[in-house]
Motif scaffolding. Structure first.
Motif, mmCIF file in Angstrom:
data_model
loop_
_atom_site.group_PDB
_atom_site.id
_atom_site.type_symbol
_atom_site.label_atom_id
_atom_site.label_comp_id
_atom_site.label_asym_id
_atom_site.label_seq_id
_atom_site.Cartn_x
_atom_site.Cartn_y
_atom_site.Cartn_z
ATOM 1 N N PRO A 1 0.807 -1.228 0.000
ATOM 2 C CA PRO A 1 0.000 0.000 0.000
ATOM 3 C C PRO A 1 0.836 1.271 0.000
ATOM 4 O O PRO A 1 0.442 2.281 -0.583
ATOM 5 C CB PRO A 1 -0.840 -0.130 1.277
ATOM 6 N N ILE A 2 2.000 1.227 0.649
ATOM 7 C CA ILE A 2 2.895 2.396 0.644
ATOM 8 C C ILE A 2 3.375 2.670 -0.774
ATOM 9 O O ILE A 2 3.375 3.818 -1.249
ATOM 10 C CB ILE A 2 4.090 2.161 1.587
ATOM 11 N N SER A 3 3.776 1.612 -1.469
ATOM 12 C CA SER A 3 4.265 1.774 -2.841
ATOM 13 C C SER A 3 3.161 2.250 -3.769
ATOM 14 O O SER A 3 3.423 2.971 -4.740
ATOM 15 C CB SER A 3 4.841 0.453 -3.348
ATOM 16 N N GLY A 4 1.921 1.839 -3.479
ATOM 17 C CA GLY A 4 0.798 2.308 -4.291
ATOM 18 C C GLY A 4 0.635 3.815 -4.224
ATOM 19 O O GLY A 4 0.415 4.490 -5.242
ATOM 20 N N ARG A 5 0.760 4.373 -3.034
ATOM 21 C CA ARG A 5 0.674 5.825 -2.872
ATOM 22 C C ARG A 5 1.839 6.531 -3.560
ATOM 23 O O ARG A 5 1.669 7.590 -4.180
ATOM 24 C CB ARG A 5 0.634 6.183 -1.389
ATOM 25 N N LEU A 6 3.038 5.930 -3.466
ATOM 26 C CA LEU A 6 4.197 6.509 -4.149
ATOM 27 C C LEU A 6 4.000 6.487 -5.668
ATOM 28 O O LEU A 6 4.398 7.424 -6.370
ATOM 29 C CB LEU A 6 5.461 5.746 -3.767
ATOM 30 N N SER A 7 3.390 5.429 -6.172
ATOM 31 C CA SER A 7 3.126 5.336 -7.612
ATOM 32 C C SER A 7 2.174 6.438 -8.061
ATOM 33 O O SER A 7 2.374 7.055 -9.116
ATOM 34 C CB SER A 7 2.542 3.965 -7.960
ATOM 35 N N ASP A 8 1.139 6.684 -7.279
ATOM 36 C CA ASP A 8 0.193 7.742 -7.623
ATOM 37 C C ASP A 8 0.857 9.116 -7.593
ATOM 38 O O ASP A 8 0.517 10.003 -8.377
ATOM 39 C CB ASP A 8 -1.000 7.729 -6.659
ATOM 40 N N ARG A 9 1.805 9.286 -6.703
ATOM 41 C CA ARG A 9 2.445 10.592 -6.544
ATOM 42 C C ARG A 9 3.553 10.840 -7.567
ATOM 43 O O ARG A 9 3.684 11.947 -8.108
ATOM 44 C CB ARG A 9 3.020 10.727 -5.123
ATOM 45 N N HIS A 10 4.366 9.819 -7.840
ATOM 46 C CA HIS A 10 5.559 10.011 -8.670
ATOM 47 C C HIS A 10 5.469 9.355 -10.042
ATOM 48 O O HIS A 10 6.396 9.507 -10.842
ATOM 49 C CB HIS A 10 6.794 9.479 -7.927
ATOM 50 N N GLY A 11 4.399 8.642 -10.323
ATOM 51 C CA GLY A 11 4.223 8.053 -11.644
ATOM 52 C C GLY A 11 4.804 6.662 -11.768
ATOM 53 O O GLY A 11 5.614 6.212 -10.959
ATOM 54 N N GLY A 12 4.383 5.976 -12.829
ATOM 55 C CA GLY A 12 4.776 4.586 -13.013
ATOM 56 C C GLY A 12 6.243 4.394 -13.335
ATOM 57 O O GLY A 12 6.861 3.425 -12.894
ATOM 58 N N LYS A 13 6.825 5.303 -14.126
ATOM 59 C CA LYS A 13 8.219 5.131 -14.537
ATOM 60 C C LYS A 13 9.145 5.062 -13.326
ATOM 61 O O LYS A 13 9.928 4.114 -13.184
ATOM 62 C CB LYS A 13 8.637 6.285 -15.444
ATOM 63 N N TRP A 14 9.080 6.068 -12.448
ATOM 64 C CA TRP A 14 10.010 6.122 -11.323
ATOM 65 C C TRP A 14 9.684 5.070 -10.274
ATOM 66 O O TRP A 14 10.567 4.610 -9.553
ATOM 67 C CB TRP A 14 10.026 7.528 -10.727
ATOM 68 N N SER A 15 8.441 4.650 -10.223
ATOM 69 C CA SER A 15 8.086 3.552 -9.323
ATOM 70 C C SER A 15 8.719 2.243 -9.788
ATOM 71 O O SER A 15 9.197 1.446 -8.979
ATOM 72 C CB SER A 15 6.558 3.406 -9.246
ATOM 73 N N CYS A 16 8.743 2.032 -11.110
ATOM 74 C CA CYS A 16 9.403 0.832 -11.655
ATOM 75 C C CYS A 16 10.907 0.879 -11.400
ATOM 76 O O CYS A 16 11.528 -0.146 -11.085
ATOM 77 C CB CYS A 16 9.119 0.707 -13.147
ATOM 78 N N VAL A 17 11.504 2.062 -11.533
ATOM 79 C CA VAL A 17 12.931 2.206 -11.249
ATOM 80 C C VAL A 17 13.221 1.808 -9.803
ATOM 81 O O VAL A 17 14.186 1.094 -9.516
ATOM 82 C CB VAL A 17 13.396 3.653 -11.514
ATOM 83 N N LEU A 18 12.371 2.252 -8.878
ATOM 84 C CA LEU A 18 12.572 1.939 -7.462
ATOM 85 C C LEU A 18 12.430 0.435 -7.201
ATOM 86 O O LEU A 18 13.189 -0.139 -6.408
ATOM 87 C CB LEU A 18 11.582 2.738 -6.615
#
Length: 405
Positions: free
Chosen positions: A74-91
């Motif tokens: 759930p934490i990563s889900g919020r980060l994805s909404d905030r920073h977008g899919g590209k940077w979430s995949c990088v993380l």
């Protein structure tokens, strides 16, 4: 040639190169995000001998990965909404790469478990991150195909690990084998950061991130699908961890045959996940598809309940039906989230569903083994998982009523 259109946006070309790059990033993020637990399982014997780990301690390390994956989802889900899919995949890729690097260099069991903890973020975040990327960049009508392809990345990672790690461990050693995949994950993270266009500008212009997206109430169907994922996760955890032992010990199958029975569903599921996701977007409503898949899972569990009485031959149809239901439902569930909630909340919704699945995966394997030990057979454990499959079917139908009422 596979054609998957990208969203209609002047900043994002839908040319073949961009489409191919997007598919590569999605598939490898899913494959490498889940790879630490796959890789350690494949080299478990050499790893445990080198680090003098007991099976119990090794199992605890695996549980750390899935349990914290559930916490981080759930934490990563919020980060994805905030920073977008590209940077979430990088993380996700960095989490997996660094975690694998720690595993490869681990001088003790405690350091190895720490590596599994570091990589647990990637385990829990790979679905929310890739779902966000699909929601941002895949055009409506093509999201089912894209979701099915990226969900097959997990199965691809399992196949790659199974084929390459044993050979690399023999030719080199298990540390180098795991280390090569660590380097691969870090390189893919760098490729994603440099080459994949960023779609945050478009997302923010269409859905301003002003705090409202984080407080946007998710549909009731998301909570129901999260419960569905919890039930199915328990079944996946129980069946996945004990199929080989059951086939060998209770049905007197050879190790090779038992391994084929356990591995066959994963190979077939590469195709069935793509087919199911496409059908769920164009032919069958996602809740109906999920209900069919959990019903097929219930059939699998019923067949396992009678396997001792009828003989080992039944394990082959069990494997095929598992590939259609038990091993493919995740693609439909992820698509349901992508098309069923507003784009600016897709990461958070994905995180909730993945948290349910990872929790079930952690608990299901442990409880299945415990019940089998206490009762002295697998019958009661399989019957319990049968009940959970039926509950999942009910939840899928209820989610359809909540979504389309």
């Amino acid at each position: 040639m596979l054609a998957v259109l990208l969203s209609d946006d002047p900043t994002n070309s839908s040319g073949p190169m961009n489409t191919a790059l997007l598919i590569i990033v999605l598939v490898l993020t899913m494959a490498l995000g889940a790879f630490p637990i796959v890789g350690t399982a494949v080299v478990a014997n050499a790893l445990a001998e080198d680090l003098t780990m007991s099976l119990t301690l090794f199992g605890a390390g695996v549980a750390v990965n899935t349990a914290f994956g559930a916490v981080f989802a759930p934490i990563s889900g919020r980060l994805s909404d905030r920073h977008g899919g590209k940077w979430s995949c990088v993380l996700v890729l960095l989490s997996s790469g660094i975690g694998l690097l720690i595993l490869a260099c681990a001088p003790s069991a405690s350091v190895l478990i720490f590596g599994l903890f570091v990589s647990s973020y990637g385990q829990g975040a790979c679905n929310p991150a890739t779902n966000k990327l699909v929601a941002e960049r895949a055009a409506p009508g093509h999201r089912g195909k894209m979701t099915g392809i990226k969900q097959s990345g997990v199965q691809l990672g399992i196949l790659l690990g199974g084929f390459t790690l044993p050979a690399l461990s023999i030719w080199l050693n298990w540390r180098v084998a795991i280390g090569l995949y660590a380097v691969l994950a870090i390189l893919v993270a760098a490729l994603t950061a440099v080459a994949l266009p960023d779609s945050r500008d478009r997302t923010q212009s269409s859905f301003p991130i002003d705090g409202k997206s984080s407080t946007l109430q998710l549909p009731r169907s998301v909570s129901l699908i999260a419960l569905y994922a919890l039930c199915m996760g328990c079944v996946v955890g129980g069946v996945g961890r004990y199929t080989v032992l059951f086939a060998e010990n209770a049905l007197n199958m050879s190790n090779v045959a038992a391994g084929l029975v356990a591995g066959l569903p994963g190979g077939i599921a590469i195709g069935t996940r793509i087919i199911w996701a496409h059908l769920a977007e164009h032919r069958i409503r996602p809740p109906v598809a999920l209900a069919v898949q959990s019903s097929l899972t219930a059939l699998v569990m019923a067949m396992l309940c009678i396997a001792v009485a009828v003989g080992s031959w039944i394990m082959w149809p069990v494997a095929v039906i598992s590939a259609v239901g038990l091993n493919a439902w995740n693609a439909v569930a992820m698509l349901y989230v992508i098309i069923g909630v507003p784009q600016q909340a897709s990461g958070r919704a994905s995180g909730r569903v993945v948290m349910g699945f990872m929790t079930g995966l952690t608990v299901g394997g442990f409880l299945t083994g415990l019940v089998a030990d206490v009762t002295g057979s697998y019958g009661t454990a399989w019957a319990s998982l049968l009940l959970l499959s039926l509950i999942a079917t009910f939840l899928a139908w209820q989610s359809g009523k909540a979504r389309f009422s």
